[in-house]
Design a protein around this motif. Structure first.
Motif, mmCIF file in Angstrom:
data_model
loop_
_atom_site.group_PDB
_atom_site.id
_atom_site.type_symbol
_atom_site.label_atom_id
_atom_site.label_comp_id
_atom_site.label_asym_id
_atom_site.label_seq_id
_atom_site.Cartn_x
_atom_site.Cartn_y
_atom_site.Cartn_z
ATOM 1 N N LEU A 301 0.904 -1.281 -0.022
ATOM 2 C CA LEU A 301 -0.084 0.027 0.105
ATOM 3 C C LEU A 301 0.968 1.332 0.003
ATOM 4 C CD1 LEU A 301 -2.637 -1.151 2.735
ATOM 5 C CD2 LEU A 301 -3.071 -0.939 0.144
ATOM 6 N N TYR A 302 0.309 2.305 -0.872
ATOM 7 C CA TYR A 302 0.878 3.701 -0.755
ATOM 8 C C TYR A 302 0.011 4.532 -0.610
ATOM 9 C CZ TYR A 302 4.963 0.823 -3.175
ATOM 10 O OH TYR A 302 5.910 0.097 -3.426
ATOM 11 N N THR A 303 0.446 5.878 -0.040
ATOM 12 C CA THR A 303 -0.706 7.007 0.086
ATOM 13 C C THR A 303 -0.245 8.229 -0.366
ATOM 14 O OG1 THR A 303 0.343 7.554 2.118
ATOM 15 C CG2 THR A 303 -1.279 5.784 2.276
ATOM 16 N N VAL A 304 -1.078 8.839 -1.205
ATOM 17 C CA VAL A 304 -1.175 10.183 -1.573
ATOM 18 C C VAL A 304 -1.874 11.083 -0.788
ATOM 19 C CG1 VAL A 304 -1.209 11.454 -3.740
ATOM 20 C CG2 VAL A 304 -0.713 9.170 -4.037
ATOM 21 N N SER A 305 -1.318 11.973 -0.084
ATOM 22 C CA SER A 305 -2.191 12.668 0.686
ATOM 23 C C SER A 305 -2.109 14.402 0.339
ATOM 24 C CB SER A 305 -1.743 12.930 2.203
ATOM 25 O OG SER A 305 -0.638 13.282 2.421
ATOM 26 N N ASP A 306 -2.972 15.362 0.679
ATOM 27 C CA ASP A 306 -3.202 16.581 0.703
ATOM 28 C C ASP A 306 -4.001 17.187 1.863
ATOM 29 O OD1 ASP A 306 -3.558 19.077 0.017
ATOM 30 O OD2 ASP A 306 -5.037 19.066 -1.552
ATOM 31 N N VAL A 307 -3.025 17.250 2.966
ATOM 32 C CA VAL A 307 -3.404 17.806 4.376
ATOM 33 C C VAL A 307 -2.919 19.076 4.502
ATOM 34 C CG1 VAL A 307 -3.539 17.276 6.756
ATOM 35 C CG2 VAL A 307 -3.778 15.336 4.920
ATOM 36 N N ALA A 308 -3.476 20.055 5.048
ATOM 37 C CA ALA A 308 -3.120 21.345 5.515
ATOM 38 C C ALA A 308 -3.954 21.970 6.673
ATOM 39 C CB ALA A 308 -3.013 22.226 4.227
ATOM 40 N N PRO A 309 -3.343 23.107 7.262
ATOM 41 C CA PRO A 309 -4.481 23.444 8.294
ATOM 42 C C PRO A 309 -5.711 23.788 7.788
ATOM 43 C CG PRO A 309 -2.438 24.520 8.271
ATOM 44 C CD PRO A 309 -2.284 23.822 7.130
ATOM 45 N N GLY A 310 -6.756 23.334 8.485
ATOM 46 C CA GLY A 310 -8.167 23.707 7.881
ATOM 47 C C GLY A 310 -9.068 22.872 8.599
ATOM 48 N N GLY A 311 -10.446 22.986 8.403
ATOM 49 C CA GLY A 311 -11.580 22.361 9.138
ATOM 50 C C GLY A 311 -12.237 21.589 8.228
ATOM 51 N N PRO A 312 -13.557 21.153 8.538
ATOM 52 C CA PRO A 312 -14.357 20.136 7.688
ATOM 53 C C PRO A 312 -14.554 20.614 6.414
ATOM 54 C CG PRO A 312 -15.431 20.500 9.813
ATOM 55 C CD PRO A 312 -14.230 21.467 9.749
ATOM 56 N N GLY A 313 -14.607 21.637 5.980
ATOM 57 C CA GLY A 313 -14.640 22.311 4.608
ATOM 58 C C GLY A 313 -13.655 21.776 3.701
ATOM 59 N N ARG A 314 -12.469 21.924 4.066
ATOM 60 C CA ARG A 314 -11.337 21.478 3.396
ATOM 61 C C ARG A 314 -11.118 20.179 3.263
ATOM 62 N NH1 ARG A 314 -6.098 20.337 2.470
ATOM 63 N NH2 ARG A 314 -4.932 21.509 1.203
ATOM 64 N N ARG A 321 -9.321 18.068 -5.100
ATOM 65 C CA ARG A 321 -8.054 18.863 -5.689
ATOM 66 C C ARG A 321 -7.106 18.032 -6.529
ATOM 67 N NH1 ARG A 321 -6.636 23.095 -2.330
ATOM 68 N NH2 ARG A 321 -8.663 23.474 -0.978
ATOM 69 N N THR A 322 -6.329 18.460 -7.315
ATOM 70 C CA THR A 322 -5.492 17.677 -8.228
ATOM 71 C C THR A 322 -4.411 16.862 -7.222
ATOM 72 O OG1 THR A 322 -5.813 19.073 -9.999
ATOM 73 C CG2 THR A 322 -3.776 17.658 -10.050
ATOM 74 N N VAL A 323 -3.923 15.883 -7.658
ATOM 75 C CA VAL A 323 -3.093 15.002 -6.904
ATOM 76 C C VAL A 323 -1.700 15.704 -7.194
ATOM 77 C CG1 VAL A 323 -1.778 12.738 -6.868
ATOM 78 C CG2 VAL A 323 -4.272 12.836 -7.000
ATOM 79 N N ARG A 324 -1.133 15.937 -6.154
ATOM 80 C CA ARG A 324 0.339 16.638 -6.219
ATOM 81 C C ARG A 324 1.430 15.779 -6.514
ATOM 82 N NH1 ARG A 324 0.416 20.621 -1.080
ATOM 83 N NH2 ARG A 324 -0.042 18.494 -0.145
ATOM 84 N N ILE A 325 1.453 14.991 -7.515
ATOM 85 C CA ILE A 325 2.687 14.026 -7.857
ATOM 86 C C ILE A 325 2.832 14.307 -9.380
ATOM 87 C CG2 ILE A 325 3.312 11.611 -7.871
ATOM 88 C CD1 ILE A 325 2.116 11.183 -5.488
ATOM 89 N N SER A 348 8.204 6.993 1.594
ATOM 90 C CA SER A 348 8.631 7.299 2.987
ATOM 91 C C SER A 348 8.461 5.720 3.741
ATOM 92 C CB SER A 348 7.799 8.137 3.763
ATOM 93 O OG SER A 348 6.353 7.620 4.163
ATOM 94 N N PRO A 349 9.103 5.648 4.820
ATOM 95 C CA PRO A 349 8.842 4.214 5.417
ATOM 96 C C PRO A 349 7.577 3.760 5.906
ATOM 97 C CG PRO A 349 10.820 5.480 6.508
ATOM 98 C CD PRO A 349 9.847 6.577 5.669
ATOM 99 N N ALA A 350 6.653 4.921 5.816
ATOM 100 C CA ALA A 350 5.143 4.513 6.166
ATOM 101 C C ALA A 350 4.359 4.154 4.643
ATOM 102 C CB ALA A 350 4.418 5.542 6.814
ATOM 103 N N GLY A 351 4.848 4.362 3.556
ATOM 104 C CA GLY A 351 4.331 4.260 2.162
ATOM 105 C C GLY A 351 3.546 5.419 1.716
ATOM 106 N N ARG A 352 4.298 6.459 2.291
ATOM 107 C CA ARG A 352 3.886 7.799 1.649
ATOM 108 C C ARG A 352 4.420 8.150 0.369
ATOM 109 N NH1 ARG A 352 4.205 13.528 1.997
ATOM 110 N NH2 ARG A 352 2.479 14.459 1.768
ATOM 111 N N LEU A 353 4.018 8.372 -0.750
ATOM 112 C CA LEU A 353 4.721 8.751 -2.080
ATOM 113 C C LEU A 353 5.042 10.225 -1.798
ATOM 114 C CD1 LEU A 353 2.241 7.412 -4.859
ATOM 115 C CD2 LEU A 353 4.706 6.652 -3.837
ATOM 116 N N GLY A 354 6.376 10.616 -2.069
ATOM 117 C CA GLY A 354 7.105 11.992 -2.186
ATOM 118 C C GLY A 354 6.734 12.914 -3.524
ATOM 119 N N ALA A 355 6.915 13.949 -3.584
ATOM 120 C CA ALA A 355 6.412 14.704 -4.714
ATOM 121 C C ALA A 355 7.578 15.625 -4.812
ATOM 122 C CB ALA A 355 5.312 15.687 -4.180
#
Length: 616
Positions: A301-314, A321-325, A348-355
């Motif tokens: 398994l690999y993950t692609v994330s888009d996480v930033a400061p924000g609330g439920p709307g984000r 949003r477009t995948v940042r890879i 990353s060791p946890a399987g997160r894909l770098g960009a």
């Protein structure tokens, strides 16, 4: 004014402003926060303006989206800059991560990106299901920030780290002693000051855990619908455990307790990935977004994330949003059903894909859950999946279940399903009303008898239980539903179905561990005083011992004794409480409860793991 509309404020800024107040103004700070929350707010670029009254404005300047200095909060009242308004605004705003002072280079041949993990005791994948004050408040999605590193001469804590650990423990102990009901802005600011000190001393794990506690306390005090008491209890347990263990740690244990702000991303060549599902992220540290899970041909398994400061709307908007890879134009929602061909991948060791700049990615075809290579995820025996999750691996479960309808429990409604002969309780991954998790769970309950493949996240406990994340469509075999992002309709259900009323779940014959767990949770909410009442918990200790939980009975007795331990001076006045003893007693109870619940979980799922009680 909603706190979500305010820009995040660095912990050190909030601490500075609160500490600068006079004792009289500190006593009025919580009332000032409530009053400010009712005032109108206007955002103009990087500036947020609050109308304190008809003639006075309060401004927060957040270049880059974060308030990083006390001078960036300005008030036009006559008492400024020592007024209550500045401290109230900082205390009401979301907590930002401190900007550390130095950077830690990555090892040769590796890329270095901000750490997406490092939550206490985790060597596993990120847990996007966390919400404010919840799942287990996780540091998996801390915002991008340069690392801080203090390199001691020996592999032992430095004097600064020892002092910082003690400060975090003392501040968290004060919050526990007061409970969420009594932990106003002054106690929160003290814990934020300790978090800032820990980060400067090179203890990012303790700092992130302390910030999670403050965010959870604020969620509890403002009646945030996403607040969950058990997950705030987990956050307090984590911060106290890290601060308590760190002074006596050395070697690899010390490195784990220090944590990291950056983690290495190693080259992984070319990857052919297939989308599995997407889920919203709503964390206890005030971050939101989406994570898409993908798998390669071998089932990794690999993950692609888009996480930033924000609330439920984000959280709801990030899925589109477009995948940042690389140069791909796929959104997270599309990637969950399509695929990616990646060259120059870093992982990353946890399987997160770098960009990184050298990463290239283009859209590729996806695969059904029932087709290779994704089918192999569901072919792994359930007991083996659970055993891996309890051992520190990924906590995702890929299950085939038969839906049995809704049941009502003391903690709310859940969906009962049969999983290889086990009665599995499926619950919503998020309670926040802006997310469709709970509504989708209610509608799926109408598809009684349907046999579906699902993706869930394990919830340790004495009964098989999991958070429902994604499922096959109840009436279309060629479709699937991301239950935190997609919204089911009645038309999606099989013909002729209606949502049934929940049945009452039968009472399970289980060890009465809840007697200790209840006291652990009550303390987080009400503080020491809820256990110090005469007769509080009387009879629970003997009952635990009769059930074979002798250690639990002893811990409960010590917790009650520590709560009631108040001495008086020669004039009969109460002396200050020993918050350290009470915090250690509570921490032992919380750690014991969590470990026993994991052992009971292993037995409930039939993993073959021996059920033993930990020694303290």
């Amino acid at each position: 004014m909603s706190p979500d509309l305010l820009p995040p404020v660095a912990p050190s800024v909030t601490a500075d402003l609160v500490e600068a107040l006079s004792p009289r103004l500190r006593g009025r700070l919580d009332a000032g926060i409530a009053k400010l929350a009712a005032r109108p707010l206007v955002r103009d670029g990087d500036t947020v303006r609050i109308a304190v009254d008809d003639d006075t404005d309060l401004e927060l300047h957040a270049p880059g989206g974060v308030v990083t200095s006390a001078d960036a909060i300005r008030c036009g009242c006559l008492l400024a800059p020592g007024c209550l308004h500045r401290a109230a605004a900082a205390s009401a705003a979301p907590v930002a991560q401190d900007a550390p002072t130095a950077a830690t280079p990555a090892p040769a041949g590796q890329e270095s990106e901000p750490a997406r993990e490092g939550g206490p005791g985790r060597g596993r994948s990120p847990r996007p299901g966390s919400s404010a004050g919840t799942t287990a408040p996780d540091a998996s999605f801390a915002p991008d920030a340069p690392a801080v590193s203090e390199a001691p001469a020996a592999d032992l804590p430095s004097p600064a780290q020892l002092a910082a650990a003690h400060a975090v423990f003392d501040a968290a102990s004060d919050v526990l002693d007061a409970g969420t009901d009594g932990s106003g802005a002054v106690l929160q600011a003290a814990l934020l000051r300790a978090a800032h000190t820990a980060r400067l001393a090179g203890l990012p794990r303790a700092a992130a855990a302390a910030v999670s506690v403050v965010t959870g306390v604020r969620a509890a005090r403002c009646a945030d619908p996403a607040y969950r008491l058990p997950e705030l209890a987990d956050a307090l347990r984590d911060v106290l455990a890290v601060a308590h263990r760190l002074p006596s740690a050395s070697g690899p244990a010390l490195a784990e307790l220090r944590g990291t702000v950056r983690q290495p991303y190693t080259p992984d060549g070319s990857l052919r990935l297939y989308g599995v599902f997407s889920e919203p992220v709503l964390t206890a540290t005030g971050h939101a977004g989406a994570v898409t899970w993908t798998a390669d041909a071998a089932g990794r398994l690999y993950t692609v994330s888009d996480v930033a400061p924000g609330g439920p709307g984000r959280a709801t908007g990030a899925a589109d949003r477009t995948v940042r890879i690389g140069d791909t134009a796929l959104t997270h929602r599309e990637l969950a059903r399509a695929g990616l061909a990646v060259s120059g991948a870093t992982v990353s060791p946890a399987g997160r894909l770098g960009a990184g700049a050298r990463v290239r990615a283009v859209r590729a075809s996806g695969a059904d859950w029932s087709a290779e290579p994704l089918d192999r995820l569901w072919r792994v025996p359930v007991a083996e999946q659970v055993a891996g999750a309890l051992a520190g691996g990924r906590d995702l479960l890929f299950l085939t279940v038969t839906l049995a309808g809704p049941v009502r429990e003391a903690t709310g409604d859940c969906l009962l399903a049969d999983c290889e002969g086990r009665a599995l309780r499926l619950v919503a991954a998020h309670d926040h009303p802006a997310l469709p998790c709970r509504d989708n769970l209610r509608l799926l309950a109408a598809a009684r008898g349907s046999r579906l493949r699902i993706v869930a996240r394990l919830t340790p406990g004495p009964l098989p239980r999991a958070l429902l994340l994604a499922a096959e469509h109840p009436s279309r075999s060629d479709a699937r539903v991301d239950l935190g992002l997609d919204r089911l309709r009645h038309a999606d259900l099989p013909t002729g179905t209606a949502v049934p009323a929940p049945a009452v779940a039968p009472v399970a014959d289980e060890a009465p561990l809840h007697l200790l767990r209840r006291r652990v949770h009550q303390t987080v909410s009400g503080g020491r005083r809820v256990l110090a009442f005469p007769g509080g918990g009387t009879g629970d200790g003997p009952r635990l011992r009769r059930a074979g939980l002798g250690t639990a009975g002893d811990l409960l007795d010590e917790l009650g004794a520590a709560a009631a331990d108040r001495s008086r001076d020669a004039f009969g006045r109460l002396l200050p409480a020993d918050t350290g003893r009470f915090a250690r007693a509570w921490l032992a109870s919380a750690l014991y409860t969590g470990e026993v619940e994991r052992a009971l979980c292993a037995a409930a799922w039939g993993t073959g793991r021996e059920v033993t009680t930990p020694a303290f």
